[in-house]
Enzyme design. Structure first.
Site, PDB file in Angstrom:
ATOM      1  N   PRO A   2       0.827  -1.208   0.000  1.00 13.57           N
ATOM      2  CA  PRO A   2       0.000   0.000   0.000  1.00 13.57           C
ATOM      3  C   PRO A   2       0.862   1.258   0.000  1.00 13.57           C
ATOM      4  O   PRO A   2       1.808   1.376   0.779  1.00 13.57           O
ATOM      5  CB  PRO A   2      -0.799  -0.134   1.302  1.00 13.57           C
ATOM      6  N   GLU A   3       0.533   2.181  -0.897  1.00 15.46           N
ATOM      7  CA  GLU A   3       1.296   3.418  -1.017  1.00 15.46           C
ATOM      8  C   GLU A   3       0.423   4.598  -0.602  1.00 15.46           C
ATOM      9  O   GLU A   3      -0.589   4.419   0.076  1.00 15.46           O
ATOM     10  CB  GLU A   3       1.822   3.555  -2.452  1.00 15.46           C
ATOM     11  N   LYS A  62       3.150   6.656   3.935  1.00 12.16           N
ATOM     12  CA  LYS A  62       2.650   5.299   4.149  1.00 12.16           C
ATOM     13  C   LYS A  62       2.277   5.032   5.608  1.00 12.16           C
ATOM     14  O   LYS A  62       1.833   3.934   5.937  1.00 12.16           O
ATOM     15  CB  LYS A  62       3.702   4.286   3.687  1.00 12.16           C
ATOM     16  N   ARG A 134       1.919 -11.452   5.997  1.00 18.24           N
ATOM     17  CA  ARG A 134       3.377 -11.625   5.932  1.00 18.24           C
ATOM     18  C   ARG A 134       4.110 -11.005   7.119  1.00 18.24           C
ATOM     19  O   ARG A 134       5.318 -11.139   7.231  1.00 18.24           O
ATOM     20  CB  ARG A 134       3.906 -11.041   4.615  1.00 18.24           C
ATOM     21  N   LYS A 181      21.524  15.351  -4.076  1.00 15.58           N
ATOM     22  CA  LYS A 181      21.670  13.904  -4.194  1.00 15.58           C
ATOM     23  C   LYS A 181      22.358  13.545  -5.507  1.00 15.58           C
ATOM     24  O   LYS A 181      22.309  14.294  -6.475  1.00 15.58           O
ATOM     25  CB  LYS A 181      20.295  13.224  -4.132  1.00 15.58           C
ATOM     26  N   ASN A 200       6.481   1.922  -5.502  1.00 18.91           N
ATOM     27  CA  ASN A 200       6.930   1.473  -6.817  1.00 18.91           C
ATOM     28  C   ASN A 200       6.015   1.905  -7.958  1.00 18.91           C
ATOM     29  O   ASN A 200       6.461   2.502  -8.935  1.00 18.91           O
ATOM     30  CB  ASN A 200       7.083  -0.049  -6.811  1.00 18.91           C
TER      31      ASN A 200
END
Length: 435
Positions: A2-3, A62, A134, A181, A200
């Site tokens: 889940p995002e 999240k 999980r 970065k 993702n």
């Protein structure tokens, strides 16, 4: 996993069904992963929430949380497979497509893999359960004021939420982040320390709409590209959250609608217009890319490494004979005492080079090293015996009177032996004294 949009969906249902309600029952499983790895337990969670009222709910990326009428407040993360089910309404964001096998309606309550389940005091009673098959989900308790939840770990360690903190995620902010970065741009977006909530599929969707290759390094992007990236971040995240992660309502031109064909037989691997979808790994995750749209305009990982190294490895400089100790050059006597002699050999294309210094010599013996590439097989006479010399050889001098000779005498003997070995009387290698 889940995002940002999926978490926004569940926060919506928490506000709809649980906010303003008092919890009459809370039962928590004592899971050492889900609770234990973040410093709490099922028993502590159960005790902290029982009889309390849920006054609100919040989200950062999240993460999401209940705002209780008094501390502590539960902070939750779904991990890979976590979810919050509400008995009276289907909260799940994924719907079976036509032709897919439907699962039997789950009548059992609490559902399988529950980590906690609760019920409200008010009527009609609402029952909810947090599930995770999980066990990568995390549930912790934050003992702080409600308005301080985002100012302590782990939330304070994460970047801004592009929807909740829209005013913070500006073009200038993103430009500064990309310049600081030096990593692939998708990896930058997936790092929750930079920006919260992008996972993702959201990352791939942003890359596709920004027409940006996910492997290109962030510090090589132009200001125009970063401006487009900023627009894509807000568009994709905002739209997905507004639609509560209902993928059936996502626009048809989104990559999301067509990206799930990898590894599936007969599944489409292209967009409706025929543009091919390929897959590669970026930031440790499989990325869906449309090469005809997402073109590289700057170096990627391998090219950056080569550029930084100058393209080819440079020969390391040999250690100088004039080694310094305590910023002072060694004295001549110390050099002789160490008995370190550079052996000069012929390098590639006849260019002379020096090998690393030999090791300190023992009193009873010494070692002569010759290059395997430069010294051919030859006959040599050492102390009256004819021996074959091939490649690297060691000529050991026995202990005795000769072993007690001075350093200069040893160096002369070494030079004489090396001259005898070289073909045609031409000296190829030898030791030089420092005297």
């Amino acid at each position: 996993m889940p995002e940002i949009a999926e978490v926004a969906r569940i926060v919506h249902y928490i506000r709809k069904h649980l906010v303003g309600k008092t919890l009459s029952k809370v039962i928590a499983a004592d899971d050492a992963n889900v609770y234990g790895k973040v410093g709490t337990s099922g028993a502590e969670f159960q005790k902290a929430l029982a009889g309390k009222k849920i006054g609100g709910a919040g989200q950062q990326g999240k993460y999401f949380w209940f705002v209780m009428d008094k501390p502590p407040h539960p902070l939750m993360h779904f991990g890979m497979t976590g979810w919050l089910k509400i008995k009276s309404e289907d909260t799940y964001y994924y719907r079976k497509k036509e032709g897919e096998e439907e699962e039997e309606e789950e009548e059992e309550w609490p559902p399988r893999f529950w980590k906690f389940h609760l019920a409200t005091k008010e009527e009609p009673q609402v029952e909810a359960a947090f599930v995770d098959s999980r066990r990568f989900a995390r549930i912790r308790l934050l003992d702080c004021k409600a308005d301080e939840i985002r100012s302590i770990s782990p939330l304070k360690d994460n970047g801004p939420d592009p929807v909740v903190d829209k005013d913070l995620v500006t073009v200038d902010w993103l430009l500064d982040l990309c310049r600081r970065k030096k990593i692939p741009i998708k990896a930058l977006l997936l790092d929750q320390a930079n920006i919260s909530g992008i996972g993702n599929w959201v990352g791939d969707e942003i890359m596709y709409h920004a027409k940006m290759h996910p492997e290109q390094y962030s510090n090589t992007l132009s200001e125009e590209q970063i401006t487009q990236l900023h627009e894509s971040i807000h568009y994709i995240c905002g739209k997905a959250v507004d639609l509560l992660a209902d993928s059936d309502r996502y626009p048809e031109n989104w990559l999301f609608k067509h990206r799930w064909g990898k590894g599936k037989k007969d599944a489409p691997k292209s967009l409706p217009n025929g543009e091919k979808i390929t897959f590669l790994t970026v930031g440790g995750r499989t990325s869906a890319v449309v090469p005809s749209v997402q073109k590289k305009t700057g170096p990627v990982a391998k090219e950056m490494s080569e550029a930084e190294s100058g393209g080819e490895a440079q020969d390391k400089k040999p250690k100088s004979n004039g080694a310094k100790v305590g910023n002072k050059r060694k004295s001549k006597d110390e050099d002789q005492k160490d008995a370190v002699v550079d052996v000069e050999t012929t390098g590639v294309n006849g260019v002379a080079k020096k090998t690393p210094p030999a090791k300190r010599q023992r009193k009873s013996k010494f070692k002569e090293e010759l290059s395997e590439e430069d010294v051919p097989v030859a006959d040599a006479t050492v102390k009256g015996k004819k021996v074959k010399v091939e490649g690297r050889q060691e000529a050991m001098e026995p202990a005795g009177k000769e072993a007690k000779a001075g350093k200069a005498g040893k160096a002369k003997k070494i030079a004489a032996k090396a001259s005898a070995i070289a073909p045609g009387g031409k000296r190829r290698s030898g030791r030089l004294s420092r005297g």
